[in-house]
Design an enzyme around this catalytic site. Structure first.
Site, mmCIF file in Angstrom:
data_model
loop_
_atom_site.group_PDB
_atom_site.id
_atom_site.type_symbol
_atom_site.label_atom_id
_atom_site.label_comp_id
_atom_site.label_asym_id
_atom_site.label_seq_id
_atom_site.Cartn_x
_atom_site.Cartn_y
_atom_site.Cartn_z
ATOM 1 N N GLU A 278 -3.092 3.045 -4.607
ATOM 2 C CA GLU A 278 -3.191 3.927 -3.454
ATOM 3 C C GLU A 278 -2.471 5.201 -3.884
ATOM 4 O OE1 GLU A 278 -2.407 3.740 1.316
ATOM 5 O OE2 GLU A 278 -0.715 3.258 0.010
ATOM 6 N N ASP B 52 0.447 -0.395 -3.045
ATOM 7 C CA ASP B 52 0.684 0.460 -1.892
ATOM 8 C C ASP B 52 1.558 1.646 -2.294
ATOM 9 O OD1 ASP B 52 0.770 0.877 1.108
ATOM 10 O OD2 ASP B 52 2.908 0.609 0.703
#
Length: 702
Positions: A388, A352
């Site tokens: 990401e 993330d």
């Protein structure tokens, strides 16, 4: 012997080499990092966690590791730490002896968090806010760390290590995917065990899924602001324990349910990828609670603002940013990753806000400390790594710039798919790139086409169905006055915002969903499917359901469209059966030495050259053959023709000469149900607003 008898006099120096609490058969060694503390205390609790029965100063400090060994202290003991030192927020230090702290390396937690004033290091009622220390004890309102039995966490797990080329990812939330599933026993719904129940495995196998990507399952805490609104952090991007599975997903097997889930997935040939959050923690900004890292050593664990160490660098948008450039913070993250691979059997990670992890003092660096450490680690060498590639910090968008070992979420491709099928001008040109793996973004020495994780929808945003039903976000239930969530969704409601009874609108929406699914699965790269999109799951227009732990986010399995599920399964089978759709090399129209044909060709419906300068280009054909540089024999013999007609009228397609074989219409998004059909003439009709994929075969039933 009791779990913790009168052991004060028996506290031995112990060893600093292994962080955490580790039982060796005769006692337990404790070791914890703190660079700036003046003393660290081990606190032992009663079996119910209600009473602090011993508070013992760790007897030794080696470098910045505080450590001690307690003979006779056995697994099951509940404990925590307290760290003494300066409470000086203006200098970056927030030590507070009154706050019980989790062990950063604990693998189990007992009890839960309470949003209580005592968990804050400062007096929440003081006008000076975080500058005034809070002398109230927090132990009653935080979970306790647990001394684990070594048999529970043996480093003997094996990973599948399936090849990237033929990977198909299913992004799912453990609870959301299982809590309403009628085929899962009620006692297992919402749990790790339920995620790999036979009914789920059957469904995923039918869909051709090769990897399940789970939203965060490491121990977390919901934000206090959400609790005040009667909500929780449902997605889980608020980690506080990097080694401990989140207890809310425990079933009858407790912590062991996680590894049991992984083993069952592996037995079905499915890998497990974890969405992990090492960019920030649940302690939030300078007004957040003191739960672990902040109290152990705020100035070491977090990136603080230059010239203003009272406040945090907030490149994540979540209040703080973990400082993975610090050697002991980096060590913790690497130890955590190895734990999930070696002990829990995890096959890969999706990082993330990965840009925050690659940011050095001079900015994002693809060869920065964290990324280099990750790439050289022998334990992690065989697992899948997904970035990401953005955060909100300076230079925060880094799509295509991660090292070649990484795949990346391709949001450019996502928006291209949506814009093209919506009918946006100049979108066909971008679609041409996306269908070939977005080479202009990702192709660099050493990278392969699988680097692009292609998707039409993910957990963050509209579901696939909602892309065809809503043009405005409907996030009022989140309690943020509908200001949260993406604004640019490139969606279309077909004339009615939300649900419709019109058969025409419903049919158009379903076809758009099939178009988007087909475009994702026929693109070079790695396809990813959001759980529920295979059957038309809706969130009723909420495109930021991070706090909706309810029917908004939970998959309504009985409402899913069986025809769309069957279509999705047909797509994944077609992709798997045709290696030209998942070649590892980028295609550039090079001539193949074997037959003198180009490995990829674009043409219009008459077989002529495409006018790529036409901003309204809506009909195009992509002819795929095995890569000129590819050594796979099967790929060299395989051919697929993809015909796309976005225009509002049916079009006649002149099929290329198939040679000794025939063209077979294998995928047709105009049809609700799929069935293979041999083309007996060189001319065929491609219906309006549809995509058709043909393959070469000598047998129409093949």
């Amino acid at each position: 012997m009791n779990c913790h008898t009168a052991v004060d006099a028996l506290f031995e120096p112990g060893r600093p080499t292994r962080l955490g609490a580790h039982f060796d058969g005769g006692g337990t060694n404790f070791a914890v990092f703190s660079q700036h503390a003046t003393q660290v205390y081990l606190c032992l609790f009663s079996p119910d966690g209600q009473r602090e029965e011993r508070r013992l100063p760790l007897p030794e400090r080696t470098g910045d590791i505080w450590h001690g060994y307690l003979p006779g202290l056995r697994p099951g003991t509940l404990y925590g730490y307290r760290a003494d030192g300066p409470y000086a927020p203006d200098q970056g230090h927030r030590f507070n002896l009154h706050k019980l702290l989790l062990d950063p390396y604990t693998r189990e937690l007992r009890g839960g968090f309470t949003d209580h004033p005592t968990t804050y290091g400062y007096r929440t009622d003081a006008a000076e806010a975080d500058l005034i220390i809070n002398p109230c004890d927090s132990a009653a309102h935080v979970p306790k760390s647990v001394v684990s039995h070594p048999d529970q966490f043996r480093p003997d797990a094996e990973t599948l290590q399936r090849p990237w080329d033929d990977t198909r990812i299913y992004e799912a939330h453990v609870k959301g995917a299982t809590i309403r599933h009628p085929g899962i026993h009620p006692s297992l719904r919402g749990t790790f065990e339920g995620m790999a129940a036979p009914a789920m495995l059957d469904h995923l196998t039918r869909l051709g899924v090769t990897a399940v990507e789970l939203l965060p399952v490491q121990a977390l805490k919901s934000e206090g602001a959400l609790a005040a609104r009667g909500l929780v952090n449902y997605w889980g991007y608020n980690t506080i324990g990097f080694f401990a599975p989140e207890p809310r997903y425990f079933g009858p097997m407790g912590v062991q349910g996680f590894r049991a889930m992984v083993n069952r997935f592996h037995s079905a040939g499915i890998e497990v990828i974890l969405d992990v959050v090492y960019n920030h923690t649940a302690e939030g900004d300078h007004l957040g609670p003191t739960l672990c890292f902040r109290g152990l050593d705020n100035a070491a664990y977090y990136r603080l603002q230059d010239g203003d160490p009272r406040h945090y660098v907030n490149d994540t948008g979540c209040g703080n940013t973990l400082d993975v450039s610090h050697p002991f913070v980096l060590r913790m993250v690497m130890d955590s990753l190895r734990f999930w691979v070696e002990v829990m059997g995890v096959d890969g990670f999706r990082f993330d806000l990965a840009t925050a992890l690659g940011r050095e003092a001079h900015g994002f660096d693809p060869h920065g400390g964290f990324l280099d450490a990750l790439r050289q680690d022998p334990v992690l060498a065989g697992v899948k790594l997904i970035a990401e590639p953005w955060d909100i910090g300076p230079g925060g968008y880094q799509l295509g710039r991660f090292p070649p070992e990484f795949a990346e979420w391709n949001d450019t491709g996502r928006d291209t798919y949506r814009r093209f099928w919506r009918g946006d001008q100049k979108s066909a040109q971008a679609l041409g790139s996306a269908l070939l793996g977005s080479s202009s973004v990702f192709e660099r020495p050493g990278r392969r086409t699988w680097a692009a994780i292609n998707y039409a929808a993910s957990h963050d945003g509209y579901t696939l169905a909602d892309l065809t039903c809503y043009e405005r976000r409907h996030n009022h239930a989140n309690g943020e006055c509908n200001r949260d969530g993406h604004k640019a969704n490139f969606s279309e409601n077909f004339g009615v915002e939300g649900a419709s009874d019109s058969p025409v609108i419903i049919a158009n929406r379903k076809q758009r969903q099939r178009n988007l699914l087909a475009t994702v699965f026929l693109s070079q790269g790695t396809p990813m499917l959001l759980a529920g999109d295979e059957g038309g799951q809706t969130q009723h227009g909420n495109n930021n359901a991070y706090c909706q732990d309810n029917d908004t986010s939970w998959i309504d399995w009985e409402a899913l469209d069986p025809d769309q599920i069957a279509f999705t399964a047909a797509l994944t089978r077609f992709r798997h059966d045709h290696p030209v759709l998942w070649q590892s090399q980028y295609l550039h129209g090079a001539t193949r030495a074997s037959d003198g044909q180009r490995d990829v060709e674009w043409c219009d419906f008459d077989g002529g050259a495409l006018d790529w300068h036409d901003p309204a280009l809506a009909a195009l054909c992509l002819h795929l053959r095995g890569c000129a540089e590819c050594l796979k024999g099967d790929a060299l013999r395989d051919e697929v023709l993809i015909a796309i007609n976005r225009s509002p009228k049916d079009r006649i397609l002149h099929l290329p000469n198939p040679g000794a074989q025939d063209w077979t219409r294998a995928i047709d998004t105009h049809r609700v149900r799929q069935g293979k059909k041999r083309e007996t003439t060189r001319e065929t009709t491609i219906q309006a607003h549809s995509l058709v994929a043909f393959c070469l075969t000598g047998d129409a039933s093949a």
